[in-house]
Scaffold this active site. Structure first.
Site, PDB file in Angstrom:
ATOM      1  N   ARG A 171     112.921  38.662  10.935  1.00  0.00           N
ATOM      2  CA  ARG A 171     113.407  37.306  11.207  1.00  0.00           C
ATOM      3  C   ARG A 171     113.166  36.338  10.041  1.00  0.00           C
ATOM      4  NH1 ARG A 171     113.819  36.972  16.884  1.00  0.00           N
ATOM      5  NH2 ARG A 171     115.314  35.295  16.551  1.00  0.00           N
ATOM      6  N   PRO A 172     113.653  36.630   8.850  1.00  0.00           N
ATOM      7  CA  PRO A 172     113.418  35.740   7.698  1.00  0.00           C
ATOM      8  C   PRO A 172     114.134  34.401   7.851  1.00  0.00           C
ATOM      9  CG  PRO A 172     115.050  37.398   7.143  1.00  0.00           C
ATOM     10  CD  PRO A 172     114.547  37.741   8.514  1.00  0.00           C
ATOM     11  N   ILE A 173     113.739  33.423   7.051  1.00  0.00           N
ATOM     12  CA  ILE A 173     114.426  32.120   7.064  1.00  0.00           C
ATOM     13  C   ILE A 173     114.894  31.765   5.650  1.00  0.00           C
ATOM     14  CG2 ILE A 173     113.207  31.199   9.090  1.00  0.00           C
ATOM     15  CD1 ILE A 173     111.448  29.604   7.039  1.00  0.00           C
ATOM     16  N   ASP A 174     115.069  32.788   4.815  1.00  0.00           N
ATOM     17  CA  ASP A 174     115.486  32.552   3.427  1.00  0.00           C
ATOM     18  C   ASP A 174     116.795  31.771   3.334  1.00  0.00           C
ATOM     19  OD1 ASP A 174     116.398  35.064   4.584  1.00  0.00           O
ATOM     20  OD2 ASP A 174     117.470  35.356   2.709  1.00  0.00           O
ATOM     21  N   LEU A 175     117.722  32.050   4.244  1.00  0.00           N
ATOM     22  CA  LEU A 175     119.026  31.364   4.168  1.00  0.00           C
ATOM     23  C   LEU A 175     118.891  29.880   4.527  1.00  0.00           C
ATOM     24  CD1 LEU A 175     121.266  34.144   5.784  1.00  0.00           C
ATOM     25  CD2 LEU A 175     120.815  33.725   3.338  1.00  0.00           C
ATOM     26  N   ARG A 179     109.195  31.151  17.357  1.00  0.00           N
ATOM     27  CA  ARG A 179     109.736  31.042  16.014  1.00  0.00           C
ATOM     28  C   ARG A 179     110.881  30.038  15.937  1.00  0.00           C
ATOM     29  NH1 ARG A 179     113.734  33.184  14.546  1.00  0.00           N
ATOM     30  NH2 ARG A 179     112.966  33.504  12.460  1.00  0.00           N
ATOM     31  N   LYS A 214     118.750  28.409  27.219  1.00  0.00           N
ATOM     32  CA  LYS A 214     117.561  28.213  26.361  1.00  0.00           C
ATOM     33  C   LYS A 214     118.000  27.999  24.923  1.00  0.00           C
ATOM     34  CE  LYS A 214     115.425  32.058  24.916  1.00  0.00           C
ATOM     35  NZ  LYS A 214     115.357  32.257  23.470  1.00  0.00           N
ATOM     36  N   ASN A 215     118.957  28.816  24.448  1.00  0.00           N
ATOM     37  CA  ASN A 215     119.317  28.786  23.029  1.00  0.00           C
ATOM     38  C   ASN A 215     120.240  27.634  22.656  1.00  0.00           C
ATOM     39  OD1 ASN A 215     117.662  30.944  22.760  1.00  0.00           O
ATOM     40  ND2 ASN A 215     119.279  32.470  22.486  1.00  0.00           N
ATOM     41  N   ASP A 264     122.006  39.779  22.232  1.00  0.00           N
ATOM     42  CA  ASP A 264     121.067  39.424  23.306  1.00  0.00           C
ATOM     43  C   ASP A 264     121.424  40.085  24.632  1.00  0.00           C
ATOM     44  OD1 ASP A 264     120.446  35.981  22.252  1.00  0.00           O
ATOM     45  OD2 ASP A 264     119.846  37.915  21.449  1.00  0.00           O
ATOM     46  N   ARG A 321     109.455  33.479  28.836  1.00  0.00           N
ATOM     47  CA  ARG A 321     109.889  32.617  27.739  1.00  0.00           C
ATOM     48  C   ARG A 321     111.349  32.203  27.894  1.00  0.00           C
ATOM     49  NH1 ARG A 321     108.715  34.767  21.978  1.00  0.00           N
ATOM     50  NH2 ARG A 321     110.011  32.941  21.724  1.00  0.00           N
ATOM     51  N   CYS A 342     108.966  39.008  14.790  1.00  0.00           N
ATOM     52  CA  CYS A 342     108.724  39.282  16.211  1.00  0.00           C
ATOM     53  C   CYS A 342     109.097  40.751  16.427  1.00  0.00           C
ATOM     54  CB  CYS A 342     109.552  38.346  17.089  1.00  0.00           C
ATOM     55  SG  CYS A 342     111.285  38.715  17.027  1.00  0.00           S
ATOM     56  N   LEU A 355     122.723  43.441  14.371  1.00  0.00           N
ATOM     57  CA  LEU A 355     122.118  42.181  13.935  1.00  0.00           C
ATOM     58  C   LEU A 355     120.651  42.267  13.603  1.00  0.00           C
ATOM     59  CD1 LEU A 355     124.829  41.062  15.250  1.00  0.00           C
ATOM     60  CD2 LEU A 355     123.634  38.929  15.254  1.00  0.00           C
TER      61      LEU A 355
HETATM   62  C1  EPZ Z   1     119.330  33.177  17.463  1.00  0.00           C
HETATM   63  O1  EPZ Z   1     118.245  33.631  16.660  1.00  0.00           O
HETATM   64  C2  EPZ Z   1     118.887  33.352  18.913  1.00  0.00           C
HETATM   65  N1  EPZ Z   1     117.709  32.522  19.162  1.00  0.00           N
HETATM   66  C3  EPZ Z   1     118.564  34.823  19.187  1.00  0.00           C
HETATM   67  O2  EPZ Z   1     118.250  34.938  20.569  1.00  0.00           O
HETATM   68  C4  EPZ Z   1     119.818  35.648  18.901  1.00  0.00           C
HETATM   69  O3  EPZ Z   1     119.515  37.015  19.085  1.00  0.00           O
HETATM   70  C5  EPZ Z   1     120.279  35.404  17.457  1.00  0.00           C
HETATM   71  O4  EPZ Z   1     120.497  33.983  17.246  1.00  0.00           O
HETATM   72  C6  EPZ Z   1     121.581  36.128  17.148  1.00  0.00           C
HETATM   73  O5  EPZ Z   1     122.591  35.699  18.030  1.00  0.00           O
HETATM   74  C7  EPZ Z   1     117.872  31.204  19.372  1.00  0.00           C
HETATM   75  O6  EPZ Z   1     118.976  30.689  19.362  1.00  0.00           O
HETATM   76  C8  EPZ Z   1     116.633  30.408  19.636  1.00  0.00           C
HETATM   77  P1  EPZ Z   1     120.098  34.502  13.245  1.00  0.00           P
HETATM   78  P2  EPZ Z   1     118.252  33.330  15.058  1.00  0.00           P
HETATM   79  O7  EPZ Z   1     119.529  33.561  12.241  1.00  0.00           O
HETATM   80  O8  EPZ Z   1     118.884  32.035  14.796  1.00  0.00           O
HETATM   81  C9  EPZ Z   1     119.209  37.381   9.578  1.00  0.00           C
HETATM   82  C10 EPZ Z   1     116.955  35.509  22.426  1.00  0.00           C
HETATM   83  O9  EPZ Z   1     116.800  36.630  22.920  1.00  0.00           O
HETATM   84  N2  EPZ Z   1     118.750  36.183   8.872  1.00  0.00           N
HETATM   85  O10 EPZ Z   1     121.521  34.333  13.668  1.00  0.00           O
HETATM   86  O11 EPZ Z   1     116.878  33.577  14.559  1.00  0.00           O
HETATM   87  C11 EPZ Z   1     118.299  37.760  10.754  1.00  0.00           C
HETATM   88  O12 EPZ Z   1     117.208  38.537  10.310  1.00  0.00           O
HETATM   89  C12 EPZ Z   1     116.911  35.341  20.927  1.00  0.00           C
HETATM   90  O13 EPZ Z   1     117.197  34.471  23.090  1.00  0.00           O
HETATM   91  C13 EPZ Z   1     118.379  36.296   7.531  1.00  0.00           C
HETATM   92  O14 EPZ Z   1     118.417  37.380   6.945  1.00  0.00           O
HETATM   93  O15 EPZ Z   1     119.191  34.524  14.554  1.00  0.00           O
HETATM   94  C14 EPZ Z   1     119.222  38.545  11.641  1.00  0.00           C
HETATM   95  O16 EPZ Z   1     119.315  39.877  11.170  1.00  0.00           O
HETATM   96  C15 EPZ Z   1     116.465  36.613  20.223  1.00  0.00           C
HETATM   97  N3  EPZ Z   1     117.947  35.188   6.877  1.00  0.00           N
HETATM   98  C16 EPZ Z   1     120.576  37.858  11.447  1.00  0.00           C
HETATM   99  O17 EPZ Z   1     120.462  37.105  10.219  1.00  0.00           O
HETATM  100  C17 EPZ Z   1     117.874  33.958   7.480  1.00  0.00           C
HETATM  101  O18 EPZ Z   1     117.483  32.971   6.807  1.00  0.00           O
HETATM  102  C18 EPZ Z   1     120.931  36.901  12.560  1.00  0.00           C
HETATM  103  O19 EPZ Z   1     119.849  35.987  12.708  1.00  0.00           O
HETATM  104  C19 EPZ Z   1     118.248  33.855   8.841  1.00  0.00           C
HETATM  105  C20 EPZ Z   1     118.696  34.980   9.518  1.00  0.00           C
END
Ligand code: EPZ
Length: 421
Positions: free
Chosen positions: A121-125, A92, A22-23, A307, A399, A116, A329
């Site tokens: 789950r911010p997207i600031d980065l 998301r 999926k990912n 995960d 999902r 969620c 994480l």
């Molecule tokens: C991906 O989510 C996966 N989803 C998640 O899988 C997985 O748990 C996660 O990566 C970590 O491996 C998909 O690929 C669709 P991140 P993503 O950005 O990209 C923080 C599942 O069960 N962060 O690597 O959203 C964030 O809050 C799902 O299949 C910021 O602070 O994860 C987290 O603490 C759940 N600012 C850490 O980074 C940002 O702008 C890692 O998040 C972005 C992220």
């Protein structure tokens, strides 16, 4: 609403075929926006999140022909760049269309994804990186409005934290940018690697694939022509079925697996007493004589995946002794603990660490799924709980797991999908 009725105590046997990841599929579907030509994706998992993102593409005007595991997509017909709330709020990961839409059309509006159960789950980065590539970003009315009328320009991006989605969004944005983008502290999960390979195979020069430093030479706005893509096997689904073998003390075989992608999970299950036969694209687990406790910390790839944390915890619940599990994480990824304790587990939380005292027996009960991976952990525990367990709110499971109850039934589990009256 559907629920799963599971009668515990059954041994498993035989084999199961792992679906596409999926990912990996989600960013790859988003990346097709970078092309205005037809392309085909195969080995897609038959799960809700994939259908949701393909529906979003159709809402933007793309032509999408999708059967269970194959999609023929043509984004030459896209006539809108607004990803609306009702879709993004369902999933998301829709935020992954932000980079490609902005790169191809010079502007877009994408609803801010909600948080969620597992965290804010911010997207600031993501946004900071796009701004450094020349995008003008405004957040208004719950939407991210992004603009880059002259196109995006290559930049040097250093991520404060490793972000899978952030890396993917920027790789896609950089593919059509003017000049070269370097990403330092990039994610290197297998799903990020496949996305980079797909874009490289369309003629974009990318260095550092599979490392924490990527360099992408953009096409200066020229759209891409993608070769057909076969989605890689789902390493988290594979890990989940290995945990099913471990927790039920059964020997089962998984087909269509990339064993190199699940080394951390294999390592932890080995430390608990399991053993494995690995072949080219299959793996057989042999159960421990008695499961030993485990200590683990979730961390970015190739470390132990967040995960898989809930699923490994389910196995640790019946191990002989105390396990310590630290979640590094996400700030709230222990929602499965209280539900596991309803089945008779003995798990205590202290901040981001869970202490799991092994118990002899679990007892069936009604439990509630809270998020995708937590729900699979409850199913695993239910496989060994005495009596019947009903796992409710399994829309979370649907999902991200392709036919979980069908695959477990085939292995010998007593599991049925039922509809609440
Ligand atoms: C991906 O989510 C996966 N989803 C998640 O899988 C997985 O748990 C996660 O990566 C970590 O491996 C998909 O690929 C669709 P991140 P993503 O950005 O990209 C923080 C599942 O069960 N962060 O690597 O959203 C964030 O809050 C799902 O299949 C910021 O602070 O994860 C987290 O603490 C759940 N600012 C850490 O980074 C940002 O702008 C890692 O998040 C972005 C992220």
């Amino acid at each position: 609403m559907d629920y799963l009725e599971i009668v515990g105590g059954k041994k498993l046997s035989g084999s199961v075929t792992i679906s596409g990841a999926k990912n990996a599929a989600l960013p790859i579907i988003a990346a097709t926006i970078l092309s205005d030509k037809a392309l085909t994706l195969t080995n897609l998992p038959n799960v809700v999140d994939i259908r949701t993102l393909l529906k979003l593409l159709s809402m933007l005007g793309a032509s999408v022909d999708h059967n269970e595991t194959t999609a023929h997509i043509n984004n030459g017909f896209i006539n809108s760049t607004k990803a609306v709330y009702e879709i993004v709020s369902q999933m998301r990961a829709s935020i992954l269309v932000l980079g490609p839409l902005l790169a191809r059309f010079g502007e877009c509006e994408v609803s801010l994804p909600g948080g969620c159960a597992i965290g804010q789950r911010p997207i600031d980065l993501h946004l900071k990186a796009l701004e450094s590539m020349g995008a003008h970003i405004e957040i208004k009315g719950g939407y991210v409005r992004a603009e880059a009328k002259e196109g995006l320009k290559g930049a040097k991006i250093i991520f404060d934290k490793i972000t899978v989605g952030g890396t993917e969004n920027i790789v896609m944005a950089a593919a059509l940018a003017h000049g070269t983008t370097t990403i330092v502290n990039a994610a290197k999960e297998p799903e990020v690697v496949q996305l980079c390979e797909m874009i490289r195979d369309a003629g974009v020069k990318i260095e550092g694939i599979g490392t924490n430093e990527l360099s992408i030479e953009g096409t200066a706005g020229k759209t891409l022509a993608f070769k057909p893509v076969e989605i890689i096997p789902d390493r988290i689904e594979a890990g989940t079925y290995l945990c099913a073998g471990a927790i039920t003390y059964s020997s089962i075989t998984l087909h269509k697996v990339n064993c190199g992608h699940i080394r951390a999970t294999i390592d932890k299950l080995e430390s608990m007493g399991c053993s494995f036969d690995l072949k080219e694209d299959s793996i057989t687990i042999h159960p421990a004589s008695k499961l030993k406790p485990v200590n683990l910390i979730t961390i970015e790839y190739p470390g132990f995946p967040t995960d898989m944390q809930a699923q490994l915890m389910a196995v640790a619940v019946i191990a002989e002794g105390e396990s310590l599990i630290e979640e590094r994480l996400f700030e709230n990824r222990f929602m499965h603990v209280s539900e596991l304790n309803r089945l008779g587990a003995d798990v205590w939380l202290k901040g981001s660490t869970a202490a799991v005292k092994g118990v002899q027996k679990l007892y069936g009960a009604d439990v509630m799924a809270t998020d995708l991976r937590a729900s699979s952990a409850l199913v695993l525990a239910a496989l060994v709980a005495e009596g019947t367990t009903n796992v409710r709110r399994i829309y979370h499971l649907d999902r991200g797991y392709d036919d979980l109850e069908g695959k477990l039934s085939k292995l010998g589990a007593d599991i049925k999908r039922k509809r609440e009256a």
